[in-house]
Design an enzyme around this catalytic site. Structure first.
Site, mmCIF file in Angstrom:
data_model
loop_
_atom_site.group_PDB
_atom_site.id
_atom_site.type_symbol
_atom_site.label_atom_id
_atom_site.label_comp_id
_atom_site.label_asym_id
_atom_site.label_seq_id
_atom_site.Cartn_x
_atom_site.Cartn_y
_atom_site.Cartn_z
ATOM 1 N N PRO A 181 0.831 -1.207 0.000
ATOM 2 C CA PRO A 181 0.000 0.000 0.000
ATOM 3 C C PRO A 181 0.869 1.262 0.000
ATOM 4 O O PRO A 181 1.840 1.347 0.746
ATOM 5 C CB PRO A 181 -0.808 -0.114 1.294
ATOM 6 C CG PRO A 181 -0.235 -1.226 2.077
ATOM 7 C CD PRO A 181 0.678 -2.006 1.207
ATOM 8 N N GLU A 182 0.538 2.193 -0.870
ATOM 9 C CA GLU A 182 1.265 3.463 -0.946
ATOM 10 C C GLU A 182 0.358 4.560 -0.378
ATOM 11 O O GLU A 182 -0.726 4.271 0.120
ATOM 12 C CB GLU A 182 1.668 3.747 -2.399
ATOM 13 C CG GLU A 182 2.504 2.608 -3.001
ATOM 14 C CD GLU A 182 2.950 2.873 -4.437
ATOM 15 O OE1 GLU A 182 3.076 4.036 -4.829
ATOM 16 O OE2 GLU A 182 3.171 1.883 -5.169
#
Ligand SMILES: [Zn+2]
Length: 274
Positions: A2-3
């Site tokens: 996840p960014e």
């Protein structure tokens, strides 16, 4: 992994449900999860605490409790923070029971995720959190910032944008997308970028991140928002995961290269090496 947009989505979903609630029970089953303090102190610090704030910084989830206590969470590769568990969930690592009926579950297939519970003055234990660069959507992250950060740097621009002390929150997906939007080859040495290119790149990063937040992030493998929903930015991806497909801009087949162990997909025509 996840960014920024995925972590922002998780925080936006969870914050209204968790704020004001008291943590009445902390259970951690994975000895690798807690980075600071020790497992027992971690449980003791969080137990009884009331959640006052929930925000994001880079890819970190930042939960503020009373007496200056901060609960910090990094999901790394496959961490998930959920209010509802699927029946066949096999990767439950920790649970936080709240007095409002919600039980927050932390699941992590590969177990790289990290948590900290720290007071002011204990920042030395926080690793990369202390050295985070500016947020991409902040005024500080600009043409001038990149020009200064890239000066004398021979590393490829792809690697520099993944460096969390240059800009916080970017990972492989959004760096590839931003470099494409800016028309810059991922292998270009940092110092070779002109002032104009730094300006285009800063604007491209902001545009890509803003659109991805609006789409609630990109859905890949293990990503779920805090409510178990998925994002929709994968429909807007122009290069990431599209190697061998046609460039959306010029029709050339997209190529890829390895930079610092990460795959970078780019258009050989729109993003010339020079
Ligand atoms: Zn192209």
């Amino acid at each position: 992994m996840p960014e920024l947009p995925e972590v922002q989505t998780i925080v936006s979903d969870l914050a209204p449900l968790l704020m004001g609630a008291r943590i009445i029970k902390v259970q951690v089953w994975d000895p690798l999860l807690v980075r600071f303090p020790g497992a027992e102190d971690f449980n003791r610090r969080l137990s009884g605490g009331i959640i006052r704030t929930m925000t994001r910084r880079g890819k970190y989830i930042v939960v503020g409790l009373d007496q200056g206590l901060t609960w910090l969470v990094h999901l790394r590769m496959t961490g998930r923070l959920l209010t509802k568990l699927e029946e066949d969930e096999r990767h439950l690592r920790a649970q936080f029971t709240l007095d409002n009926g919600i039980c927050l579950s932390y699941c992590d297939l590969r177990r790289f995720g990290d948590m900290w519970a720290f007071f002011p003055g204990e920042e030395e234990h926080l690793g990369g959190f202390r050295t985070l660069g500016p947020e991409p959507l902040s005024e500080e992250f600009s043409q001038d910032w990149l020009l200064q950060a890239f000066a004398r740097r021979k590393a490829p621009v792809k690697a520099l944008l993944l460096n969390q002390s240059i800009v916080a929150g970017l990972g492989n997906i959004y760096v590839d997308e931003a470099l494409f939007v800016a028309g810059i080859h991922p292998g270009r040495q940092g110092h070779s970028l002109t002032e104009e290119e730094c300006g285009k790149l800063a604007a491209a990063v902001k545009e890509v991140i803003q659109k991805a937040i609006s789409s609630r992030g990109t859905t890949f493998r293990d990503y779920r928002s805090g409510l178990g929903t998925v994002g929709e930015y994968q429909q807007l991806l122009q290069v990431y995961g599209r190697k061998g497909e046609e460039c959306t801009h010029c029709g050339t087949l997209l190529d890829c290269m390895r930079i610092g162990g990460r795959t970078s997909v780019y258009c050989p025509r729109c993003q010339k090496q020079k």
